[in-house]
Design a protein around this motif. Structure first.
Motif, mmCIF file in Angstrom:
data_model
loop_
_atom_site.group_PDB
_atom_site.id
_atom_site.type_symbol
_atom_site.label_atom_id
_atom_site.label_comp_id
_atom_site.label_asym_id
_atom_site.label_seq_id
_atom_site.Cartn_x
_atom_site.Cartn_y
_atom_site.Cartn_z
ATOM 1 N N LEU A 41 -0.559 10.154 14.351
ATOM 2 C CA LEU A 41 -0.996 9.264 13.273
ATOM 3 C C LEU A 41 -2.110 9.912 12.457
ATOM 4 C CD1 LEU A 41 -1.164 5.826 15.143
ATOM 5 C CD2 LEU A 41 0.723 6.769 13.782
ATOM 6 N N ASN A 54 -5.427 7.214 8.454
ATOM 7 C CA ASN A 54 -5.149 5.869 7.924
ATOM 8 C C ASN A 54 -4.056 5.148 8.714
ATOM 9 O OD1 ASN A 54 -2.795 7.111 7.149
ATOM 10 N ND2 ASN A 54 -3.068 6.811 4.954
ATOM 11 N N SER A 111 -1.019 6.171 9.374
ATOM 12 C CA SER A 111 0.361 6.459 8.948
ATOM 13 C C SER A 111 0.943 7.603 9.760
ATOM 14 C CB SER A 111 0.387 6.841 7.463
ATOM 15 O OG SER A 111 -0.099 5.802 6.655
ATOM 16 N N ASP A 112 2.260 7.538 9.993
ATOM 17 C CA ASP A 112 2.944 8.673 10.608
ATOM 18 C C ASP A 112 3.806 9.359 9.553
ATOM 19 O OD1 ASP A 112 5.241 7.120 10.299
ATOM 20 O OD2 ASP A 112 5.436 6.625 12.420
ATOM 21 N N MET A 137 6.446 7.149 7.683
ATOM 22 C CA MET A 137 5.870 6.279 6.656
ATOM 23 C C MET A 137 5.585 7.052 5.373
ATOM 24 S SD MET A 137 3.038 4.128 8.788
ATOM 25 C CE MET A 137 3.332 3.622 10.483
ATOM 26 N N LEU A 138 5.032 8.247 5.519
ATOM 27 C CA LEU A 138 4.660 9.045 4.350
ATOM 28 C C LEU A 138 5.887 9.479 3.560
ATOM 29 C CD1 LEU A 138 1.903 11.164 6.111
ATOM 30 C CD2 LEU A 138 1.525 9.333 4.455
ATOM 31 N N ARG A 194 7.355 6.320 1.867
ATOM 32 C CA ARG A 194 6.520 5.909 0.732
ATOM 33 C C ARG A 194 6.826 6.732 -0.515
ATOM 34 N NH1 ARG A 194 2.404 7.799 -2.167
ATOM 35 N NH2 ARG A 194 0.730 6.384 -2.863
ATOM 36 N N LYS A 236 3.071 0.143 12.142
ATOM 37 C CA LYS A 236 2.389 -0.185 10.889
ATOM 38 C C LYS A 236 1.075 0.591 10.768
ATOM 39 C CE LYS A 236 4.300 -4.855 10.472
ATOM 40 N NZ LYS A 236 3.980 -6.313 10.366
ATOM 41 N N ASN A 237 0.741 0.970 9.548
ATOM 42 C CA ASN A 237 -0.514 1.684 9.326
ATOM 43 C C ASN A 237 -1.665 0.709 9.092
ATOM 44 O OD1 ASN A 237 -0.274 0.813 6.665
ATOM 45 N ND2 ASN A 237 0.416 2.795 5.895
ATOM 46 N N SER A 262 4.817 -0.747 7.208
ATOM 47 C CA SER A 262 5.728 0.042 8.044
ATOM 48 C C SER A 262 6.439 1.009 7.109
ATOM 49 C CB SER A 262 6.743 -0.871 8.727
ATOM 50 O OG SER A 262 7.611 -1.452 7.738
ATOM 51 N N ALA A 263 7.244 1.892 7.661
ATOM 52 C CA ALA A 263 7.994 2.810 6.805
ATOM 53 C C ALA A 263 8.880 2.025 5.835
ATOM 54 C CB ALA A 263 8.835 3.747 7.666
ATOM 55 N N TRP A 304 6.773 0.027 3.158
ATOM 56 C CA TRP A 304 6.128 0.940 2.226
ATOM 57 C C TRP A 304 7.148 1.534 1.259
ATOM 58 C CZ3 TRP A 304 2.044 5.090 4.087
ATOM 59 C CH2 TRP A 304 0.964 5.090 3.187
#
Length: 224
Positions: A155, A158, A160-161, A164-165, A168, A188-189, A194-195, A198
């Motif tokens: 992670l 923030n 995020s994994d 998610m990035l 997004r 969830k970040n 969540s992915a 986002w």
């Protein structure tokens, strides 16, 4: 003979005095020249400076080493030459970035390969090379990092994994690669995304559909 001896002594004393006076300036020049050579990819000059005593692990005011600077600027030959001097390949600067991370961020695949072969660290605290690759959509580099056992569950600060990035930013090819690893779908970040949510927040409905389909597939497989 005595006069010759005194003359030699005076010359030696003059040389020592001149060296003591210009030494710091010469060092400062070499320091700046080394940093500049790494940034500009002037491999020949940088190797000459190292041969004259400049530390291969020299860093600038931000903590970026010669290797980090060369990797950041895409100077492959300079990176290769520096690695022969066994620098700290996984050193991270004040921002937490390593040579590998910045090569990933810039999409310098050849430099990524060289650094990985040199043993650059893939998994560590904070932002990681995989997160940078996912954020930027560097699909080829994601493959290379996964092959080196990059931690998909890591992670960012923030929360995020990598999934998610990638979701997004609309990088569906990277999302597909990450899903094959069995990465968690519903984490969830810190912002509560969540992915999937986002992806939807940024209009990436194709990725949201893909994530829902993967969730259904996993649930079906778990019920067998």
């Amino acid at each position: 003979m005595p006069k010759l001896t005194e003359s030699i002594k005076r010359l030696l004393l003059s040389a020592i005095l001149a060296s003591s006076l210009c030494g710091p300036a010469a060092f400062a020049d070499s320091y700046e020249d080394a940093l500049s050579s790494a940034r500009l990819g002037d491999t020949s000059q940088l190797m000459q400076l190292i041969a004259r005593g400049v530390d291969p692990n020299t860093v600038d005011a931000q903590g970026s080493s010669l290797l980090i600077l060369a990797a950041r600027e895409g100077n492959l030959e300079t990176v290769k030459a520096l690695l022969k001097h066994r620098p700290k390949v996984s050193l991270r600067n004040a921002a937490g970035d390593s040579a590998l991370m910045l090569a990933v961020l810039k999409g310098e695949t050849a430099i990524v390969d060289v650094l990985l072969d040199a043993g650059a660290e893939v998994n560590h605290d904070g932002w990681t090379p995989l997160m940078y690759a996912a954020f930027e959509g560097r699909a080829e580099i994601v493959d290379r990092l996964l092959a080196r056992r990059a931690d998909v569950a890591a992670l960012a600060p923030n929360g995020s994994d990598a999934l998610m990035l990638a979701a997004r930013n609309g990088h569906i090819d990277v999302v597909r690669k990450l899903l094959k690893t069995g990465i968690e779908l519903d984490r969830k970040n810190d912002a509560g995304f969540s992915a999937e949510t986002w992806a939807l927040e940024n209009g990436n409905t194709d990725i949201a559909d893909l994530l829902r389909a993967e969730r259904s597939r996993r649930q079906a497989a778990g019920n067998r």
